[in-house]
Write a protein that holds these residues in place. Structure first.
Motif, PDB file in Angstrom:
ATOM      1  N   PHE A 198     -34.619 -52.255  47.857  1.00  0.00           N
ATOM      2  CA  PHE A 198     -35.646 -51.561  46.828  1.00  0.00           C
ATOM      3  C   PHE A 198     -35.736 -50.091  47.491  1.00  0.00           C
ATOM      4  O   PHE A 198     -35.678 -49.256  46.706  1.00  0.00           O
ATOM      5  N   GLU A 199     -35.990 -49.945  48.677  1.00  0.00           N
ATOM      6  CA  GLU A 199     -36.323 -48.620  49.288  1.00  0.00           C
ATOM      7  C   GLU A 199     -35.091 -47.777  49.158  1.00  0.00           C
ATOM      8  O   GLU A 199     -35.317 -46.661  48.634  1.00  0.00           O
ATOM      9  N   GLU A 200     -34.044 -48.333  49.445  1.00  0.00           N
ATOM     10  CA  GLU A 200     -32.702 -47.607  49.455  1.00  0.00           C
ATOM     11  C   GLU A 200     -32.504 -47.168  47.894  1.00  0.00           C
ATOM     12  O   GLU A 200     -32.077 -45.989  47.824  1.00  0.00           O
ATOM     13  N   CYS A 201     -32.669 -48.009  46.913  1.00  0.00           N
ATOM     14  CA  CYS A 201     -32.615 -47.679  45.554  1.00  0.00           C
ATOM     15  C   CYS A 201     -33.451 -46.480  45.050  1.00  0.00           C
ATOM     16  O   CYS A 201     -33.012 -45.704  44.700  1.00  0.00           O
ATOM     17  N   LEU A 202     -34.783 -46.780  45.668  1.00  0.00           N
ATOM     18  CA  LEU A 202     -35.534 -45.488  45.270  1.00  0.00           C
ATOM     19  C   LEU A 202     -35.376 -44.294  46.045  1.00  0.00           C
ATOM     20  O   LEU A 202     -35.245 -43.234  45.229  1.00  0.00           O
ATOM     21  N   ASP A 203     -35.196 -44.371  47.259  1.00  0.00           N
ATOM     22  CA  ASP A 203     -34.616 -43.239  47.866  1.00  0.00           C
ATOM     23  C   ASP A 203     -33.385 -42.633  47.204  1.00  0.00           C
ATOM     24  O   ASP A 203     -33.250 -41.365  47.105  1.00  0.00           O
ATOM     25  N   ARG A 204     -32.421 -43.353  46.775  1.00  0.00           N
ATOM     26  CA  ARG A 204     -31.310 -42.842  46.062  1.00  0.00           C
ATOM     27  C   ARG A 204     -31.442 -42.199  44.783  1.00  0.00           C
ATOM     28  O   ARG A 204     -31.207 -41.118  44.568  1.00  0.00           O
ATOM     29  N   LEU A 205     -32.322 -42.624  44.165  1.00  0.00           N
ATOM     30  CA  LEU A 205     -32.964 -41.958  42.957  1.00  0.00           C
ATOM     31  C   LEU A 205     -33.414 -40.635  43.189  1.00  0.00           C
ATOM     32  O   LEU A 205     -33.024 -39.691  42.664  1.00  0.00           O
ATOM     33  N   LEU A 206     -34.388 -40.488  44.058  1.00  0.00           N
ATOM     34  CA  LEU A 206     -35.063 -39.254  44.445  1.00  0.00           C
ATOM     35  C   LEU A 206     -34.065 -38.257  44.731  1.00  0.00           C
ATOM     36  O   LEU A 206     -34.185 -36.967  44.454  1.00  0.00           O
ATOM     37  N   ALA A 207     -33.588 -38.771  45.830  1.00  0.00           N
ATOM     38  CA  ALA A 207     -32.586 -37.672  46.473  1.00  0.00           C
ATOM     39  C   ALA A 207     -31.517 -37.154  45.421  1.00  0.00           C
ATOM     40  O   ALA A 207     -31.161 -35.913  45.625  1.00  0.00           O
ATOM     41  N   GLY A 208     -31.023 -37.962  44.742  1.00  0.00           N
ATOM     42  CA  GLY A 208     -29.875 -37.803  43.597  1.00  0.00           C
ATOM     43  C   GLY A 208     -30.503 -36.482  42.670  1.00  0.00           C
ATOM     44  O   GLY A 208     -29.896 -35.607  42.419  1.00  0.00           O
ATOM     45  N   THR A 209     -31.601 -36.931  42.205  1.00  0.00           N
ATOM     46  CA  THR A 209     -32.600 -35.947  41.243  1.00  0.00           C
ATOM     47  C   THR A 209     -32.818 -34.672  41.852  1.00  0.00           C
ATOM     48  O   THR A 209     -32.279 -33.530  41.317  1.00  0.00           O
ATOM     49  N   ALA A 210     -33.064 -34.624  43.380  1.00  0.00           N
ATOM     50  CA  ALA A 210     -33.296 -33.379  44.071  1.00  0.00           C
ATOM     51  C   ALA A 210     -31.875 -32.494  44.215  1.00  0.00           C
ATOM     52  O   ALA A 210     -31.976 -31.304  43.901  1.00  0.00           O
ATOM     53  N   ARG A 211     -30.801 -33.174  44.147  1.00  0.00           N
ATOM     54  CA  ARG A 211     -29.473 -32.659  44.075  1.00  0.00           C
ATOM     55  C   ARG A 211     -29.132 -32.131  42.974  1.00  0.00           C
ATOM     56  O   ARG A 211     -28.738 -30.880  43.126  1.00  0.00           O
ATOM     57  N   GLU A 212     -29.473 -32.593  41.799  1.00  0.00           N
ATOM     58  CA  GLU A 212     -29.065 -32.208  40.532  1.00  0.00           C
ATOM     59  C   GLU A 212     -29.917 -31.218  39.838  1.00  0.00           C
ATOM     60  O   GLU A 212     -29.538 -30.242  39.040  1.00  0.00           O
TER      61      GLU A 212
END
Length: 215
Positions: A106-120
């Motif tokens: 769960f945490e990895e998924c949420l972290d991935r979404l936030l990090a990806g959004t910050a990059r894009e």
């Protein structure tokens, strides 16, 4: 930092965000906290319609459902502010359907979404914590799963520089003066008053520079 009239705000999450919106109408915001926030921001606007507000919440979603639609329901709108409220269904499904949502995944998924959004995007990130106001003894046991999940949400937010709206604290404090069912009749889904409290908490945290993710 204040929300500006030329901002685009995307809210994504589960039924609490969805709040009965008409999915056939892209302008529909539902009847919950997203609608309350949009109305407040529009009322504040000196002229024009105020910021663009988009609700992409879907009833029943867990964090993995958000990931499967993140590009179309968040990135493609090119928002300047992205708000995520997720987690309660990841807990709830464990108890009503025996469907686990492992905390680390769960945490990895949420972290991935936030990090990806910050990059894009150069968008501000906002995370609303999950909450529960038990209205029956069976729901008390949910905190065994929900409390560490809330901590995971907070870690993901801090790791990605997201502002946090502590819905869990807001609702618990409000329940000190009211019956829990007055704020969330089933313990999960807010009443009209509950949605207004969430909207006020979001506005206090996001429409100013005073938010602290660790608070």
């Amino acid at each position: 930092m204040h929300i500006k009239n030329d901002d685009t705000l995307v809210f994504i999450g589960d039924s609490i965000t969805d709040a009965g919106r008409d999915r056939a109408d892209s302008a529909s915001l539902g009847g919950g906290y997203v609608h309350e926030i949009a109305q407040t921001l529009r009322d504040r606007a000196d002229d024009g319609p105020g910021p663009r507000v988009i609700n992409t919440g879907i009833n029943g979603n867990r964090v993995y459902d958000l990931e499967s639609r993140w590009t179309t329901d968040v990135i493609d709108h090119r928002p300047t502010v992205v708000t995520v409220k997720i987690g309660i269904n990841d807990t709830w499904r464990r108890y009503d359907q025996g469907l686990p949502s492992p905390l680390d995944v769960f945490e990895e998924c949420l972290d991935r979404l936030l990090a990806g959004t910050a990059r894009e995007l150069s968008a501000r990130l906002v995370v609303i914590t999950p909450f529960l106001l038990p209205v029956g003894p069976d729901q008390e046991s949910w905190f065994e799963d929900l409390s560490p999940r809330t901590d995971a949400v907070l870690r993901a937010a801090v790791n990605n520089g997201a502002q946090v709206v502590r819905a869990d604290l807001v609702m618990i404090r409000a329940a000190q003066d009211r019956e829990p069912a007055e704020l969330a009749p089933d313990g999960v889904h807010p009443s009209r008053l509950g949605h207004r409290l969430l909207a006020d908490a979001w506005l206090a945290a996001v429409d100013s520079a005073a938010a602290d993710p660790r608070r």
